[in-house]
Motif scaffolding. Structure first.
Motif, mmCIF file in Angstrom:
data_model
loop_
_atom_site.group_PDB
_atom_site.id
_atom_site.type_symbol
_atom_site.label_atom_id
_atom_site.label_comp_id
_atom_site.label_asym_id
_atom_site.label_seq_id
_atom_site.Cartn_x
_atom_site.Cartn_y
_atom_site.Cartn_z
ATOM 1 N N THR A 196 64.949 81.692 86.315
ATOM 2 C CA THR A 196 66.238 82.132 85.756
ATOM 3 C C THR A 196 66.038 82.830 84.427
ATOM 4 O O THR A 196 66.649 83.880 84.158
ATOM 5 C CB THR A 196 67.177 80.929 85.562
ATOM 6 O OG1 THR A 196 67.226 80.170 86.768
ATOM 7 C CG2 THR A 196 68.577 81.394 85.204
ATOM 8 N N GLY A 235 76.493 87.149 85.679
ATOM 9 C CA GLY A 235 77.176 85.917 85.252
ATOM 10 C C GLY A 235 77.519 85.026 86.436
ATOM 11 O O GLY A 235 77.362 83.793 86.370
ATOM 12 N N PHE A 281 76.047 81.248 86.795
ATOM 13 C CA PHE A 281 76.957 80.160 86.450
ATOM 14 C C PHE A 281 77.874 79.675 87.578
ATOM 15 O O PHE A 281 78.633 78.741 87.392
ATOM 16 C CB PHE A 281 77.814 80.577 85.238
ATOM 17 C CG PHE A 281 77.000 80.902 84.016
ATOM 18 C CD1 PHE A 281 76.345 79.897 83.318
ATOM 19 C CD2 PHE A 281 76.841 82.207 83.577
ATOM 20 C CE1 PHE A 281 75.584 80.177 82.185
ATOM 21 C CE2 PHE A 281 76.078 82.504 82.464
ATOM 22 C CZ PHE A 281 75.437 81.477 81.760
ATOM 23 N N THR A 297 74.069 80.330 92.376
ATOM 24 C CA THR A 297 72.895 79.885 91.617
ATOM 25 C C THR A 297 71.894 79.195 92.531
ATOM 26 O O THR A 297 70.679 79.435 92.455
ATOM 27 C CB THR A 297 73.333 78.918 90.492
ATOM 28 O OG1 THR A 297 74.312 79.547 89.678
ATOM 29 C CG2 THR A 297 72.158 78.518 89.621
ATOM 30 N N THR A 335 71.306 76.807 85.903
ATOM 31 C CA THR A 335 72.162 77.207 84.792
ATOM 32 C C THR A 335 71.462 76.973 83.455
ATOM 33 O O THR A 335 70.922 75.887 83.202
ATOM 34 C CB THR A 335 73.487 76.424 84.825
ATOM 35 O OG1 THR A 335 74.133 76.663 86.083
ATOM 36 C CG2 THR A 335 74.401 76.864 83.692
ATOM 37 N N ASN A 351 71.104 76.606 79.344
ATOM 38 C CA ASN A 351 71.905 76.175 78.191
ATOM 39 C C ASN A 351 71.937 77.324 77.176
ATOM 40 O O ASN A 351 71.274 78.358 77.361
ATOM 41 C CB ASN A 351 71.369 74.883 77.574
ATOM 42 C CG ASN A 351 69.943 75.030 77.049
ATOM 43 O OD1 ASN A 351 69.542 76.071 76.568
ATOM 44 N ND2 ASN A 351 69.160 73.953 77.149
#
Length: 837
Positions: free
Chosen positions: A736, A783, A787, A792, A799, A801
């Motif tokens: 990611t 996005g 998210f 995902t 996801t 942080n």
């Protein structure tokens, strides 16, 4: 005489409709390719589509239905984007073809009208004159000194004379008029013409690829071959390590996909076709795609004077006769001066189309109370010819009264008359006085000849020199600004005209033309090859030019490594237009022969359109180069990010899968072909010197920039990878972060590479609404992937942080924005050079 069209009435409107319903339109209809099906077939052969299909099939065989469906959907999406771009390009080119269709003159309802050639019908009375292309087959019903070139049908280039009384009284579609005028009744149109019957061979003719297109194709082929080799190697390595055939195939396919730069051919086609369409909107019809490539490199523009620099609104302005020893305006003409105008009118075409001849006919009508034109018939004609040029017409009425009238360059008429040395000196003084004011002068003579066995050449007649007529053709209002724009862009301008030096120099002074040194056609032909090469660079005004001299100028300029644009409108301009890198024909006053020889047509005869065209050519080339540099730069990190972990045996060897690669490809395609194509002209583009027209598109300097940009982005992705491993993040989280770096770098690379000179703060002010649209779509979809849990999970992401996301975006930003420092240095160096100059 000029208004009755030889008492030929032509068809009525009702007869035209009836004929069209019976025989159809004047178009050649052969086997048409199905554009949509052809596009689908071409698409099915695309390497990326083949790889996607293979990967989808492997996923399906492996039981990974979701991945298989995603890649199948990607095939559809890629296909739709490709078909849209293909259709956009085709539509642009179709519009150009429609606009560049030839027109023709016909007599209908007793009136001469101009129509599209496809609207010509059987039975129409077609008017053809010197320089036009014949648009249908017909039988001659009237002609004057009419000859045609039928090489397109016979392969023989000699001129054939025809008239209604000869056995060969037919004209054929596709042939061109070499001299004179004829009216023919149309007998065959479209496929039934002689050209239509043999036209099947046209189906096999394919447009030759341009040098730039060949280079791009070669580059893409090389990448395809490299992709195939790497595919085999990676497949072999993976299979040796895992013994899993399908899994190793997928990994190899992932790398192969990352290598293919399939966006480049799409970008090239789109940029050229849409660029040609944009030029059409400016009033410039591009006949050949290679012209778009060449426009930005033009170093010299050779322009005609009449109708290009001037308005081509010839008005009879001055008269001079030896009998009266004075120069007068037409409204002051008396006796022999009126006779001078009358003889000049008889020396003109019976149906005038040249601006000077139209003016002579009008002046004759204003001066003479009795119009004798309907009483006389043209019985013999000598077309414009000789060095210097002249033309002669012989008319006769029913009573046997004969008029032999000639006009042309004063030198030509003086040479064929019995003037004394003193008379020649007086005429020459009058010419100098008139031409110094910018007037165009013609000599006029009247001959006497008994019998009908006319001399072979008009120069064999002995003429009574009647005097000098002068015309004024005012300069166009915008021409001084046009020249200034050319000079600012580093483009030299040269005037090549059939007019004399004094008139041309006077007009040149009026319009702020640089370099008033001149040479005549005869003097130029005497130069050695070495002298000629130096002369064409140092001289800017070429007068009394003829076809051979014009062609010699163009060839000499080309031998000096100049990229030559040449304007022209007449039959005699054909060879030079063909020889020039950019042949420019005039849309209004240009003959069909000139338009056929040219690669570009100015629809409104406005030379300022060439400034726009050159600017557009520079913009298209610059934007295409930006797009390709962007493609190369962003492909390097994708390739290396896939390959390096695998080759070096890192902990997560398969960090990106086919799904990730295709997502990146879907972003890059629209970015390069839509955003960059729509970029405006940079403000310094037209103040730069023309770019060298070399055979190499991918120069080392540009390639080096792209490679370095790509390697720095790669460094960013691999540093992020290693940081994630160092932080003991799992494979999905590492993937990611690496993916986020790539997307961020892609977005900022798009913004940074909009200019390799001006800063990103400047380019953000450029008017290109598509930038915000495409980037917004990219950010929104990314996005969703990062998210929205289902997406995902599908892409095997996790996801992030705030800290992880900030690090990824920050690294992506830094890996691209550093190039702004290079731009600052470039601008400083540029200012230093300007200050020194």
């Amino acid at each position: 005489m000029p208004t009755n069209n030889f008492n030929i009435k032509g068809l009525t409107n009702a007869e035209v409709i009836e004929s069209r319903e019976k025989f159809g339109k004047n178009t050649l209809d052969y086997k048409q390719e199905n554009n949509f099906l052809d596009a689908i077939k071409s698409l099915a052969k695309e390497p990326m589509v083949i790889l996607l299909f293979a990967a989808s099939l492997i996923y399906l065989m492996s039981g990974k239905t979701g991945d298989a469906i995603f890649l199948a959907s990607a095939i559809i999406l890629v296909s739709l984007i490709t078909l849209y771009q293909d259709n956009r390009s085709r539509n642009a080119l179709q519009n150009l073809k429609k606009l560049s269709q030839p027109h023709c003159k016909v007599i209908r309802n007793g009136t001469e009208v101009e129509i599209k050639s496809e609207d010509l019908v059987v039975g129409d009375c077609l008017m053809v004159e010197e320089g036009t292309s014949i648009t249908a087959d017909g039988i001659i019903i009237h002609s004057n000194d009419f000859s045609v070139n039928e090489s397109v049908l016979t392969g023989e280039s000699q001129v054939i004379f025809k008239d209604k009384d000869k056995a060969d009284h037919n004209i054929f579609k596709g042939t061109t008029v070499a001299s004179g005028l004829a009216i023919a009744r149309i007998t065959h149109i479209g496929n039934t013409t002689k050209l239509g019957e043999i036209g099947k061979s046209l189906e096999s003719i394919q447009e030759e690829k341009t040098p730039l297109e060949l280079q791009i194709n070669s580059f893409v082929k090389a990448m395809v071959i490299a992709g195939a080799i790497v595919f085999i190697i990676v497949w072999g390595i993976n299979y040796f390590l895992s013994k899993d055939l399908l899994d190793s195939l997928l990994k190899a396919l992932t790398l192969a996909m990352s290598i293919l730069p399939e966006e480049i051919p799409m970008a090239f086609t789109s940029f050229m076709a849409i660029g040609a369409w944009r030029l059409m909107k400016l009033g410039v019809v591009v006949k050949q795609m290679k012209t778009v490539e060449t426009l930005g490199s033009a170093t010299v523009i050779c322009t005609d004077k009449t109708g290009t620099i001037t308005e081509n609104k010839m008005s009879l302005a001055k008269l001079f006769t030896l009998d009266r020893h004075r120069i007068v305006a037409p409204n002051e003409a008396e006796g022999v001066e009126k006779e001078l105008v009358e003889i000049a009118m008889w020396a003109s075409e019976p149906i005038p189309f040249d601006a000077m001849e139209v003016s002579l006919h009008e002046s004759y009508g204003d001066m003479e109370k009795v119009d004798e034109r309907p009483d006389f018939q043209l019985i013999h004609e000598y077309p414009l010819g000789g060095k210097p040029p002249m033309m002669t017409h012989i008319f006769e009425n029913k009573a046997g009264k004969r008029i032999i009238a000639a006009k042309g360059a004063p030198e030509a008429l003086m040479a064929t008359s019995n003037l004394t040395a003193a008379e020649k000196a007086e005429v020459q003084k009058a010419i100098e006085t008139i031409t110094s004011q910018g007037y165009r002068v013609l000599g006029v003579g009247e001959g006497v000849f008994e019998g009908n066995d006319f001399p072979k050449t008009q120069q064999e007649f002995k003429f009574n020199f009647k005097g000098i007529i002068a015309f004024y053709d005012p300069p166009k209002k915008n021409i001084q600004k046009v020249f200034e724009d050319f000079y600012k862009a580093g483009i030299a301008v040269k005037i090549i005209t059939g007019d004399n030096a004094a008139t041309t120099t006077a007009i040149a002074k009026q319009v702020g033309f640089k370099g008033l040194n001149s040479i005549s056609g005869d003097a130029l032909m005497q130069l050695t090859e070495k002298e000629l090469k130096a002369c064409v660079m140092d001289t800017n005004i070429f007068t009394r030019m003829f076809p051979e001299a014009k062609l010699k100028i163009i060839k000499a300029l080309k031998s000096n490594k100049q990229i030559v644009a040449m304007t022209g409108d007449g039959v005699n301009d054909g060879p030079a237009l063909k020889a020039a890198h950019i042949g420019i024909a005039m849309g209004n006053k240009g003959t069909e022969i000139a338009k056929q020889a040219a690669s570009l047509i100015l629809m409104d005869d406005d030379l300022s359109r060439m400034v726009d065209a050159i600017a557009m050519g520079r913009k298209i080339y610059a934007n295409l180069k930006k797009a390709i540099q962007y493609i190369i730069s962003i492909h390097i990190p994708i390739i290396l990010t896939v390959f390096m972990p695998l080759a070096l045996g890192w902990i997560y060897p398969n960090i990106l899968s086919p799904a990730h690669i295709i997502f990146l490809e879907l972003i890059m395609g629209p970015t390069c072909s839509i955003i960059f194509e729509n970029e405006p002209l940079e403000k310094n583009t037209m103040s730069q010197k023309p770019r060298p027209f070399t055979t190499t598109f991918f120069k080392w300097k540009e390639l080096n920039t792209s490679i370095v940009q790509g390697l720095v982005i790669t460094l960013g992705t691999l540093v992020t990878y290693q940081y994630a491993v160092y932080m003991t993040y799992g494979e999905d989280l590492t993937r990611t972060m690496v993916f986020t770096v790539l997307i961020t770098a892609n977005i900022f690379l798009t913004l940074v590479n909009r200019s390799f000179y001006y800063s990103i703060l400047t380019t953000l002010q450029y008017k290109n609404k598509l930038v915000l649209l495409i980037i917004s779509i990219t950010v929104s979809i990314t996005g969703l992937l990062l998210f929205v849990p289902p997406l995902t999970q599908f892409f095997k992401f996790e996801t992030l942080n705030f800290q992880q996301f900030s690090i990824s975006v920050g690294i992506g930003f830094i890996s691209v924005i550093w190039y702004e420092l290079v731009k600052i240095k470039t601008r400083r160096n540029s200012k230093v050079i300007k200050n020194k100059v």
